[in-house]
Scaffold this active site. Structure first.
Site, PDB file in Angstrom:
ATOM      1  N   TYR A  33       0.835  -1.202   0.000  1.00 44.66           N
ATOM      2  CA  TYR A  33       0.000   0.000   0.000  1.00 44.66           C
ATOM      3  C   TYR A  33       0.863   1.243   0.000  1.00 44.66           C
ATOM      4  O   TYR A  33       2.071   1.187   0.250  1.00 44.66           O
ATOM      5  CB  TYR A  33      -0.954  -0.002   1.189  1.00 44.66           C
ATOM      6  CG  TYR A  33      -0.364   0.418   2.513  1.00 44.66           C
ATOM      7  CD1 TYR A  33      -0.654   1.674   3.059  1.00 44.66           C
ATOM      8  CD2 TYR A  33       0.475  -0.423   3.230  1.00 44.66           C
ATOM      9  CE1 TYR A  33      -0.122   2.072   4.284  1.00 44.66           C
ATOM     10  CE2 TYR A  33       1.009  -0.042   4.445  1.00 44.66           C
ATOM     11  CZ  TYR A  33       0.710   1.202   4.972  1.00 44.66           C
ATOM     12  OH  TYR A  33       1.248   1.596   6.170  1.00 44.66           O
ATOM     13  N   LYS A 148       6.563  -1.997   1.974  1.00 47.03           N
ATOM     14  CA  LYS A 148       5.362  -1.396   2.573  1.00 47.03           C
ATOM     15  C   LYS A 148       4.162  -2.307   2.331  1.00 47.03           C
ATOM     16  O   LYS A 148       3.320  -2.058   1.465  1.00 47.03           O
ATOM     17  CB  LYS A 148       5.127   0.008   2.017  1.00 47.03           C
ATOM     18  CG  LYS A 148       4.147   0.842   2.860  1.00 47.03           C
ATOM     19  CD  LYS A 148       4.118   2.282   2.385  1.00 47.03           C
ATOM     20  CE  LYS A 148       3.119   3.124   3.153  1.00 47.03           C
ATOM     21  NZ  LYS A 148       3.527   3.345   4.553  1.00 47.03           N
ATOM     22  N   GLU A 180      11.596   2.220  14.651  1.00 44.39           N
ATOM     23  CA  GLU A 180      10.728   3.289  14.151  1.00 44.39           C
ATOM     24  C   GLU A 180       9.428   3.297  14.933  1.00 44.39           C
ATOM     25  O   GLU A 180       9.205   2.440  15.783  1.00 44.39           O
ATOM     26  CB  GLU A 180      10.453   3.108  12.658  1.00 44.39           C
ATOM     27  CG  GLU A 180       9.820   1.782  12.297  1.00 44.39           C
ATOM     28  CD  GLU A 180       9.764   1.525  10.800  1.00 44.39           C
ATOM     29  OE1 GLU A 180       9.861   2.476  10.017  1.00 44.39           O
ATOM     30  OE2 GLU A 180       9.611   0.348  10.427  1.00 44.39           O
ATOM     31  N   LEU A 204      10.955   1.096   7.395  1.00 44.62           N
ATOM     32  CA  LEU A 204      10.384   1.536   6.132  1.00 44.62           C
ATOM     33  C   LEU A 204      11.194   2.706   5.579  1.00 44.62           C
ATOM     34  O   LEU A 204      11.604   3.595   6.328  1.00 44.62           O
ATOM     35  CB  LEU A 204       8.935   1.981   6.328  1.00 44.62           C
ATOM     36  CG  LEU A 204       8.214   2.434   5.055  1.00 44.62           C
ATOM     37  CD1 LEU A 204       7.995   1.255   4.125  1.00 44.62           C
ATOM     38  CD2 LEU A 204       6.883   3.086   5.392  1.00 44.62           C
TER      39      LEU A 204
END
Length: 284
Positions: A33, A148, A180, A204
């Site tokens: 996505y 992702k 993260e 990411l």
């Protein structure tokens, strides 16, 4: 009036949109996505999101059902049909519907879905003035966080852990080092230097991250890309996160301990101003 969404080449009222129960995105989280922000009816960092989309699909050996040019047109048409001025456009592509089997199907047609979310005043989020509070949790996600994918269950669990603790988000950690946030990249500032984890499979590769670090270097700010510990974060002068939906968002508390003077710091505030200003200039 319901939203118009895009499903496999059709613009449909959201209540009429359907995806097969055999879709591998539903059965295996076999999909990717992207989220693109919208300010003033224009898309921010579209090229970056389209490039990362292609990379994610390639890493999963999945075909891309739409060209970059057509994808841009779908984004713009959804903004028009839904009268979005400030908001977000979500895109999901799965491997498609096939009989349930762990092996990739060879003849499935990818599923593509896009929808919008209106977020009036997206650039004026009041939290930017107060800062956000985070907790730290163990990072229990899979190893390929650089792709992702739609595998967002543990980040969702992390958001709920933060909510239960009276915080706004969670920073995930491995071996004492921050990876993260649940839906953002994490940073600290010490003695004027911006420190954030280097790119790799552990995090990411944020599109907003890339832009913010470029703007920081252009503004003659020092940037160091390396892992930092939870202890370093607690002792930092400032902390912040970046994402497509929050831009640059200051962090003022970690695990109940105040960061700096517990108010948004000058580096984070300045980077937020620069990012919004420069992104508006290049929005399409």
């Amino acid at each position: 009036m319901s939203r118009t969404v895009y499903v496999n080449g059709e613009y449909l009222p959201e209540e009429d949109a359907k995806v097969s129960v055999f879709d591998r995105g539903f059965l295996f989280a076999d999909g990717v996505y992207e989220v693109t922000s919208v300010l003033g009816g224009k898309l921010l960092d579209f090229d970056g999101h389209a490039t990362r989309l292609a990379r994610s699909l390639g890493e999963l050996e999945m075909s891309n059902p739409i060209t970059k040019e057509d994808l841009l047109e779908v984004h713009r048409e959804l903004l028009r049909r839904n009268a979005i001025d400030d908001g977000l456009v979500y895109l999901q592509i799965t491997r498609g519907a096939a009989d349930r089997d762990f092996a990739y199907p060879v003849d499935a047609t990818p599923t593509i879905v896009l929808f919008t979310q209106a977020k009036p005043g997206l650039a004026d989020n009041p939290m930017a003035k107060t800062g956000m509070k985070v907790i730290t949790i163990e990072d229990r996600r899979w190893g390929r966080r650089d792709i992702k994918t739609v595998q967002l269950l543990y980040p969702s669990m992390g958001k709920m852990m933060a909510k239960a603790a009276g915080a706004d988000d969670a920073w995930m950690t491995e071996d004492g080092h921050v990876t993260e946030g649940t839906s953002n990249n994490a940073y600290i500032v010490k003695d004027g230097k911006i420190i954030t984890r280097h790119l790799g499979e552990e995090i990411l590769h944020g599109i907003t991250r890339k832009a913010v670090l470029r703007f920081a270097r252009e503004a003659q700010m020092q940037v160091e890309e390396r892992p930092f510990t939870v202890e370093e974060a607690r002792a930092a002068d400032e902390a912040f996160v970046t994402s497509a939906s929050s831009f640059v968002m200051p962090v003022v508390e970690i695990d109940g301990a105040a960061i700096g003077n517990a108010t948004p710091g000058p580096v984070a505030k300045r980077l937020r101003e620069i990012y919004i200003e420069e992104s508006r200039k290049t929005a399409i």
